[in-house]
Design an enzyme around this catalytic site. Sequence first.
Site, PDB file in Angstrom:
ATOM      1  N   LYS A  96       0.846  -1.195   0.000  1.00 45.68           N
ATOM      2  CA  LYS A  96       0.000   0.000   0.000  1.00 45.68           C
ATOM      3  C   LYS A  96       0.879   1.243   0.000  1.00 45.68           C
ATOM      4  O   LYS A  96       1.886   1.309   0.715  1.00 45.68           O
ATOM      5  CB  LYS A  96      -0.910  -0.014   1.232  1.00 45.68           C
ATOM      6  CG  LYS A  96      -1.853   1.174   1.322  1.00 45.68           C
ATOM      7  CD  LYS A  96      -2.755   1.072   2.537  1.00 45.68           C
ATOM      8  CE  LYS A  96      -3.686   2.281   2.635  1.00 45.68           C
ATOM      9  NZ  LYS A  96      -4.612   2.180   3.779  1.00 45.68           N
ATOM     10  N   SER A 171      -9.297   2.560   2.624  1.00 43.51           N
ATOM     11  CA  SER A 171      -8.368   3.282   1.791  1.00 43.51           C
ATOM     12  C   SER A 171      -7.393   2.392   1.038  1.00 43.51           C
ATOM     13  O   SER A 171      -6.707   2.854   0.118  1.00 43.51           O
ATOM     14  CB  SER A 171      -7.580   4.280   2.649  1.00 43.51           C
ATOM     15  OG  SER A 171      -6.816   3.631   3.643  1.00 43.51           O
ATOM     16  N   SER A 195      -9.843   0.226   6.926  1.00 41.27           N
ATOM     17  CA  SER A 195      -9.314   0.291   5.568  1.00 41.27           C
ATOM     18  C   SER A 195      -8.560  -0.931   5.085  1.00 41.27           C
ATOM     19  O   SER A 195      -8.117  -0.956   3.941  1.00 41.27           O
ATOM     20  CB  SER A 195      -8.430   1.534   5.421  1.00 41.27           C
ATOM     21  OG  SER A 195      -9.209   2.701   5.537  1.00 41.27           O
TER      22      SER A 195
END
Length: 514
Positions: A96, A171, A195
């Site tokens: 990420k 996210s 997330s």
Amino acid sequence: MPLPDPDRAALGAVAEHYGLGLSGDEIDEYAPVVQGLLGSWNAVEELYRAEAAPSAPQRAWSRPETGENPYNAWYVTTSITGSSSGPLAGRTVAVKDNTAVAGVPMTNGSALVEGYVPAEDATIVTRLLEAGATIAGKAVCEDLCFSGASITASTGHVENPWDTTRTAGASSSGSGALVAGGHVDMATGGDQGGSIRIPAANCGLVGHKPTWGLVPYTGAFPIEATVDHVGPMTRTVHDAALMLSVIAGRDGRDPRQPADLVPDDYLAALDAGARGLRVGVVREGFGRDESEPAVDDTVRTAVTALADAGMQVSEVSVPWHLHGPRIWDVIASEGACSQMIDNFGYGLNWKGHYDPELMDHFGARWAEDGTRFAVTVTLVLLAGRYGLQTGHGRYYAMAQNLAPKLAGAYDAALADVDLLVMPTLPLRPTVRPAADARPPEILARALEMLGNTCPFDVTGHPAISVPAGLADGLPVGMMLVGRPFEDATVLRAAHAFEQAVGGFPSPSQSAVPA
């Protein structure tokens, strides 16, 4: 870069900020003493450059060409390997883009971080490489990670592999899309309000938010230290347990982690099975104002598979679960406003590892042009700063003092059962708004799904989302929550469920871009 000497105007601005009531002559009296004191700032920088500043390795990376970026989910692609052997040898991982890979650009989804290149690997990246994994690239995340839908990243919307008109969840949107679409074997996610679990539910994956402090957050862009988590996103529970076994444990640089922390062998724990585990179905996790009946029905059907796998299932009530989002709202908004924005990401006043280059880069960029904050971050700043300056921090303090009460409510339920279960999200993946959507629609889509996930970021309990099934062709997630540091129990139950239903489905090939 040496700290510039302050002139009368600069010191006057500081005096005005604090209401010191100093005249120009009084400022002049302070000036030489201030300047002498500030010499320590320059001395510290010289010492840091000589003794502690890391040097970034040279690593190849590239931005994917138009048409070569499935689901718009890659920020950059790489092929970085460490050890040639280990439990993850031959496995590809997307990291990420809130997590540092040294020598590779990082944006945290925001134009205000664009141009930053970290000099150190995050702890979890080091551990993945040492375990034999290949880092295949940085996965797109939402702007400063403040959105539950894949609609605010500076590089554009991320598409859901099941239906490319819909949100992949966020996210950790790129991580979810790339794993679900089969472009990497596994990915890292970050979780402050859900997330990891939100994109896992929307993309039909396994997403495990570890117990707070189990996995070091060192090297990931912070939002609020008391709710920051990183963890695995995978297709199977086996792979989630495998990755967690690699990345968990103390690193000596993250004060969130207990001094006596000894991780379990999470992969070996799966062999224990789940027969006899007691599961409490949380009444308040269903039938929320925003809940879709199809989601509730799919999860209740999945609960029968828990019973078929030998678990004892009963219904429990945790009324405080409905208070959790309100407590999270205050902590996440005021805490992020203070730590992430006013104090440049890392904040101050803790004995953890800092990234001074990132703090300087991000702080300078947002101070130059606050109009580049995403709609979601703008909302947080408006509410968070108003709450802070009006209440002088007392609302944040009250929310943090209520957090143990919230945790205690779950712990009381977990005294009678081993696990809690509920829908991960109340909704199936929703259609992404148009490019010209106004803030109210963007904010509605970005925040509509947090009710069941965000309370466990406040309390730190381990929570996993697994695919419960499909509702009209779209994935629905079921969340299992355990006692702090009993992540192995959570994974055992999730694995038993996976075995009972015969594995989890993948997106239809018709949804996958050519």
